[in-house]
Design a protein around this motif. Structure first.
Motif, PDB file in Angstrom:
ATOM      1  N   CYS A  66       0.963  -1.080  -0.054  1.00  0.00           N
ATOM      2  CA  CYS A  66       0.062   0.053   0.279  1.00  0.00           C
ATOM      3  C   CYS A  66       0.655   1.482  -0.185  1.00  0.00           C
ATOM      4  O   CYS A  66       0.333   2.581  -0.199  1.00  0.00           O
ATOM      5  CB  CYS A  66      -1.034   0.066   1.177  1.00  0.00           C
ATOM      6  SG  CYS A  66      -1.963  -1.389   1.242  1.00  0.00           S
ATOM      7  N   ASN A  99       1.194   1.619  -3.905  1.00  0.00           N
ATOM      8  CA  ASN A  99      -0.175   1.857  -4.633  1.00  0.00           C
ATOM      9  C   ASN A  99      -0.862   3.002  -3.969  1.00  0.00           C
ATOM     10  O   ASN A  99      -1.746   3.591  -4.474  1.00  0.00           O
ATOM     11  CB  ASN A  99      -0.785   0.930  -5.221  1.00  0.00           C
ATOM     12  CG  ASN A  99      -1.376   0.195  -4.205  1.00  0.00           C
ATOM     13  OD1 ASN A  99      -1.438   0.573  -2.881  1.00  0.00           O
ATOM     14  ND2 ASN A  99      -2.257  -0.897  -4.436  1.00  0.00           N
ATOM     15  N   ARG A 100      -0.418   3.502  -2.796  1.00  0.00           N
ATOM     16  CA  ARG A 100      -0.825   4.326  -2.126  1.00  0.00           C
ATOM     17  C   ARG A 100      -2.381   4.241  -1.711  1.00  0.00           C
ATOM     18  O   ARG A 100      -3.331   5.393  -2.172  1.00  0.00           O
ATOM     19  CB  ARG A 100      -0.718   5.744  -2.536  1.00  0.00           C
ATOM     20  CG  ARG A 100       0.602   6.453  -2.892  1.00  0.00           C
ATOM     21  CD  ARG A 100       1.414   6.603  -1.508  1.00  0.00           C
ATOM     22  NE  ARG A 100       2.734   6.870  -1.500  1.00  0.00           N
ATOM     23  CZ  ARG A 100       3.200   8.009  -1.759  1.00  0.00           C
ATOM     24  NH1 ARG A 100       2.045   9.042  -1.730  1.00  0.00           N
ATOM     25  NH2 ARG A 100       4.328   8.641  -1.736  1.00  0.00           N
ATOM     26  N   SER A 138      -7.492   6.902  -1.024  1.00  0.00           N
ATOM     27  CA  SER A 138      -6.013   7.363  -1.631  1.00  0.00           C
ATOM     28  C   SER A 138      -5.149   8.274  -0.419  1.00  0.00           C
ATOM     29  O   SER A 138      -5.629   8.953   0.210  1.00  0.00           O
ATOM     30  CB  SER A 138      -6.485   8.255  -2.782  1.00  0.00           C
ATOM     31  OG  SER A 138      -6.883   7.529  -3.866  1.00  0.00           O
ATOM     32  N   ARG A 160       5.782  -5.302  -4.501  1.00  0.00           N
ATOM     33  CA  ARG A 160       5.749  -5.134  -6.141  1.00  0.00           C
ATOM     34  C   ARG A 160       5.555  -6.240  -6.866  1.00  0.00           C
ATOM     35  O   ARG A 160       4.850  -6.064  -8.105  1.00  0.00           O
ATOM     36  CB  ARG A 160       7.260  -4.481  -6.185  1.00  0.00           C
ATOM     37  CG  ARG A 160       7.301  -4.095  -7.665  1.00  0.00           C
ATOM     38  CD  ARG A 160       8.780  -3.435  -7.819  1.00  0.00           C
ATOM     39  NE  ARG A 160       9.832  -4.353  -7.821  1.00  0.00           N
ATOM     40  CZ  ARG A 160      11.032  -4.084  -8.509  1.00  0.00           C
ATOM     41  NH1 ARG A 160      10.839  -2.804  -9.271  1.00  0.00           N
ATOM     42  NH2 ARG A 160      12.081  -4.720  -8.362  1.00  0.00           N
ATOM     43  N   LEU A 166       1.796  -6.449  -7.523  1.00  0.00           N
ATOM     44  CA  LEU A 166       1.304  -5.294  -8.273  1.00  0.00           C
ATOM     45  C   LEU A 166       1.961  -5.561  -9.577  1.00  0.00           C
ATOM     46  O   LEU A 166       1.206  -4.975 -10.680  1.00  0.00           O
ATOM     47  CB  LEU A 166       1.811  -4.003  -7.652  1.00  0.00           C
ATOM     48  CG  LEU A 166       1.220  -3.562  -6.274  1.00  0.00           C
ATOM     49  CD1 LEU A 166       2.007  -2.405  -5.899  1.00  0.00           C
ATOM     50  CD2 LEU A 166      -0.238  -3.166  -6.491  1.00  0.00           C
ATOM     51  N   GLU A 203      -0.792  -7.517 -11.095  1.00  0.00           N
ATOM     52  CA  GLU A 203      -1.898  -6.891 -11.476  1.00  0.00           C
ATOM     53  C   GLU A 203      -1.663  -5.891 -13.030  1.00  0.00           C
ATOM     54  O   GLU A 203      -2.688  -5.877 -13.654  1.00  0.00           O
ATOM     55  CB  GLU A 203      -2.081  -5.817 -10.441  1.00  0.00           C
ATOM     56  CG  GLU A 203      -3.144  -6.313  -9.509  1.00  0.00           C
ATOM     57  CD  GLU A 203      -3.772  -5.193  -8.246  1.00  0.00           C
ATOM     58  OE1 GLU A 203      -3.334  -4.001  -8.521  1.00  0.00           O
ATOM     59  OE2 GLU A 203      -3.946  -5.722  -7.063  1.00  0.00           O
ATOM     60  N   LYS A 230       3.406   3.274 -14.869  1.00  0.00           N
ATOM     61  CA  LYS A 230       3.014   3.887 -13.557  1.00  0.00           C
ATOM     62  C   LYS A 230       3.549   3.113 -12.416  1.00  0.00           C
ATOM     63  O   LYS A 230       4.101   3.797 -11.283  1.00  0.00           O
ATOM     64  CB  LYS A 230       1.721   3.884 -13.687  1.00  0.00           C
ATOM     65  CG  LYS A 230       1.125   4.337 -12.522  1.00  0.00           C
ATOM     66  CD  LYS A 230      -0.547   4.576 -12.545  1.00  0.00           C
ATOM     67  CE  LYS A 230      -1.228   4.937 -11.187  1.00  0.00           C
ATOM     68  NZ  LYS A 230      -2.744   4.539 -11.311  1.00  0.00           N
ATOM     69  N   LEU A 231       3.515   1.864 -12.295  1.00  0.00           N
ATOM     70  CA  LEU A 231       4.201   1.064 -11.072  1.00  0.00           C
ATOM     71  C   LEU A 231       5.657   1.349 -10.772  1.00  0.00           C
ATOM     72  O   LEU A 231       5.976   1.597  -9.745  1.00  0.00           O
ATOM     73  CB  LEU A 231       4.082  -0.411 -11.337  1.00  0.00           C
ATOM     74  CG  LEU A 231       4.413  -1.387 -10.244  1.00  0.00           C
ATOM     75  CD1 LEU A 231       3.993  -1.153  -8.913  1.00  0.00           C
ATOM     76  CD2 LEU A 231       4.166  -2.788 -10.747  1.00  0.00           C
ATOM     77  N   GLN A 257       5.821   4.635  -9.007  1.00  0.00           N
ATOM     78  CA  GLN A 257       5.346   4.427  -7.576  1.00  0.00           C
ATOM     79  C   GLN A 257       6.209   3.620  -6.902  1.00  0.00           C
ATOM     80  O   GLN A 257       6.455   4.220  -5.650  1.00  0.00           O
ATOM     81  CB  GLN A 257       4.061   3.664  -7.664  1.00  0.00           C
ATOM     82  CG  GLN A 257       3.108   4.572  -8.324  1.00  0.00           C
ATOM     83  CD  GLN A 257       1.532   3.743  -8.337  1.00  0.00           C
ATOM     84  OE1 GLN A 257       1.501   2.407  -8.559  1.00  0.00           O
ATOM     85  NE2 GLN A 257       0.471   4.190  -8.085  1.00  0.00           N
ATOM     86  N   TYR A 258       6.911   2.658  -7.427  1.00  0.00           N
ATOM     87  CA  TYR A 258       7.875   1.930  -6.566  1.00  0.00           C
ATOM     88  C   TYR A 258       9.037   2.642  -6.197  1.00  0.00           C
ATOM     89  O   TYR A 258       9.812   2.746  -4.994  1.00  0.00           O
ATOM     90  CB  TYR A 258       8.278   0.752  -7.391  1.00  0.00           C
ATOM     91  CG  TYR A 258       9.213  -0.102  -6.825  1.00  0.00           C
ATOM     92  CD1 TYR A 258       9.276  -0.739  -5.757  1.00  0.00           C
ATOM     93  CD2 TYR A 258      10.594  -0.090  -7.241  1.00  0.00           C
ATOM     94  CE1 TYR A 258      10.040  -1.678  -4.910  1.00  0.00           C
ATOM     95  CE2 TYR A 258      11.780  -0.788  -6.686  1.00  0.00           C
ATOM     96  CZ  TYR A 258      11.442  -1.467  -5.492  1.00  0.00           C
ATOM     97  OH  TYR A 258      12.459  -2.189  -4.952  1.00  0.00           O
TER      98      TYR A 258
END
Ligand SMILES: [Zn+2]
Length: 212
Positions: free
Chosen positions: A72, A75-76, A147, A176, A179, A182, A195-196, A199-200
């Motif tokens: 979390c 991906n917040r 969020s 990760r 995700l 996903e 995007k991931l 975010q990572y």
């Protein structure tokens, strides 16, 4: 449970069950008995709408704190609404689901009407958790998810003690991996993977000892 662990005053004022355990605000009562595994009816929505701390029920201030699994922090997204910082930190140290990674949430035998937090990400027990304080957050209008914005402070915990960088990093890596799976399933996989990746990289900044 660490015997020396003292709950913050707001939490200490909560009722206790017949085993002497504190009953947080979110806990549902099933046949008159609190069931710590189950969130009260509309508990998630009510906490967010009325600005209740999810744990003690008192009003939140401008800064709020989420208890997040490592995934979390990438991906917040949180399935649970925020709490006071000290309530969250106490939960991170005292909650058996958060502090004993070998324990699994028992899903069998739950009453059918019981409301469960949405989102699969926080139903797995991550072992390592982040206590994430922020002033930027909102409830997604239709998803009953939250969020979570950039933190003003993060502390990491495992089994009731501060987590090391390596433990938090390992947790982040397994988050990760999930995700990535996903993202593979996304309608636009390459966009989802970039995007991931962003975010990572951002999540790496918030591992223990990573901030100067
Ligand atoms: Zn509280």
């Amino acid at each position: 449970m660490h015997t020396e662990l003292i709950p913050p005053a707001r939490l200490a004022g909560r009722p206790r069950d017949r085993h002497g355990r504190l009953v947080p605000w979110f806990v549902a009562h099933i046949n008159g008995e609190p069931d710590h595994r189950v969130v009260r009816q509309a508990g998630v929505e009510d906490a967010a709408r009325f600005n209740h701390c999810f744990l003690c029920g008192a009003r939140l201030g401008v800064y709020v704190t989420f208890v997040l699994g490592p995934m979390c922090t990438i991906n917040r997204v949180s399935a649970e609404p925020p709490s006071h910082r000290y309530c969250a930190e106490y939960a991170a140290r005292a909650c058996p689901f958060l502090t004993h990674p070998q324990m699994r949430r028992r899903d069998s035998g739950l009453p059918e009407e019981a409301a469960e937090p949405d989102g699969i990400m926080c139903r797995r027990n991550p072992g390592v958790i982040a206590v994430w304080t922020t002033r930027a957050w909102h409830m997604e209008p239709d998803a009953r998810l939250f969020s979570v914005g950039d933190p003003t402070e993060v502390t990491w915990w495992r089994e009731g003690r501060p987590a090391t960088y390596d433990e938090a990093f390992d947790g982040l890596e397994s988050g990760r991996a999930l995700l990535e799976e996903e993202a593979d399933q996304d309608a636009m996989p390459s966009r989802a993977h970039s995007k991931l990746a962003r975010q990572y990289e951002n999540a790496l900044l918030h591992l223990p000892g990573s901030r100067s």
